[in-house]
Design an enzyme around this catalytic site. Structure first.
Site, PDB file in Angstrom:
ATOM      1  N   ASP A   1       5.094  -6.853   1.769  1.00  0.00           N
ATOM      2  CA  ASP A   1       6.117  -5.917   2.221  1.00  0.00           C
ATOM      3  C   ASP A   1       5.482  -4.549   2.460  1.00  0.00           C
ATOM      4  OD1 ASP A   1       9.172  -5.362   2.447  1.00  0.00           O
ATOM      5  OD2 ASP A   1       8.365  -3.740   1.195  1.00  0.00           O
TER       6      ASP A   1
ATOM      7  N   HIS B   1       3.763   2.116  -3.052  1.00  0.00           N
ATOM      8  CA  HIS B   1       2.784   1.886  -4.124  1.00  0.00           C
ATOM      9  C   HIS B   1       1.601   2.853  -3.974  1.00  0.00           C
ATOM     10  CE1 HIS B   1       0.081  -0.411  -6.831  1.00  0.00           C
ATOM     11  NE2 HIS B   1      -0.838  -0.108  -5.910  1.00  0.00           N
ATOM     12  N   GLU B   2       1.036   2.933  -2.786  1.00  0.00           N
ATOM     13  CA  GLU B   2      -0.114   3.811  -2.562  1.00  0.00           C
ATOM     14  C   GLU B   2       0.276   5.281  -2.754  1.00  0.00           C
ATOM     15  OE1 GLU B   2      -2.983   2.575  -2.575  1.00  0.00           O
ATOM     16  OE2 GLU B   2      -2.529   0.509  -2.047  1.00  0.00           O
TER      17      GLU B   2
ATOM     18  N   ASP C   1      -2.821   1.669 -11.140  1.00  0.00           N
ATOM     19  CA  ASP C   1      -2.399   0.286 -10.890  1.00  0.00           C
ATOM     20  C   ASP C   1      -2.037  -0.389 -12.206  1.00  0.00           C
ATOM     21  OD1 ASP C   1      -2.672  -0.114  -8.083  1.00  0.00           O
ATOM     22  OD2 ASP C   1      -4.849  -0.089  -8.326  1.00  0.00           O
TER      23      ASP C   1
END
Length: 193
Positions: free
Chosen positions: A116, A123-124, A133
């Site tokens: 996705d 996320h980044e 992470d």
């Protein structure tokens, strides 16, 4: 008689001064015990280097802006400290950042076709806001990245991630940067056989 005149004079002076004193006291501002509010730090980003993913970047940024209060992301064509780019990298998407609102987010085409894309961009962006992470986390944890697999489409930070970013940015984290950039690849863990 002198005593009477002195008393009358003092009483008259007191009557003249009392209204002035009372007026000054009521005009003084009230002292509040509420804590002062701090404005959110604004991190300016430029998505022109990733035109294919512009809408996914905007959606990921909107998820962060709705969730956190101490930092806001705002698009700007000039003066941005965060840049989004796209292309091919055999190691996948990554954030090259100091974790203080500065850096580059690279979105890999191959990874974007498997996972996705809004989750990847959000996320980044989490790395640029200071989060590490946590690939072993569940799909509900944004920083678990590709760990939960391609079926995971959650692109929103959970309560713990929101709390951590708000804590990191409580005093304007960006101003505390040491300038050291680290490249954090969005690598998908390989299952043990």
């Amino acid at each position: 008689m002198l005593r009477k005149s002195l008393f009358a004079g003092a009483a008259g002076l007191a009557l003249l001064v009392a209204p002035l004193t009372a007026t000054a006291a009521t005009a003084a501002p009230a002292v509040s015990s509420a804590p002062a509010t701090v404005d959110a730090t604004t991190v300016y980003y430029n998505a022109s280097g990733a035109p294919t993913f512009r809408s996914a970047i905007a959606a990921g940024v909107a998820n962060w802006n709705r969730s956190v209060s101490n930092v806001k992301l705002q698009e700007s064509s000039s003066g941005a400290s965060l840049t989004y780019t796209e292309g091919n990298d055999p190691q996948g998407s990554y954030a090259q950042t100091d974790g203080h609102g500065n850096g580059t987010i690279f979105i890999d085409y191959t990874q974007a076709n498997q996972y996705d894309i809004t989750r990847i961009t959000a996320h980044e962006t989490g790395h640029v806001l200071g989060l590490p992470d946590h690939y072993t986390g569940p799909c509900s944890e944004l920083m678990s990245g590709g760990g939960p697999g391609p079926s995971c489409t959650n692109a929103n930070p959970n309560a713990a991630e929101v709390s951590r970013v708000n804590s990191l940015w409580a005093n304007g984290l960006r101003a505390q940067s040491n300038g050291v950039m680290e490249r954090i690849y969005e690598t998908v863990p390989v299952a043990a056989h």
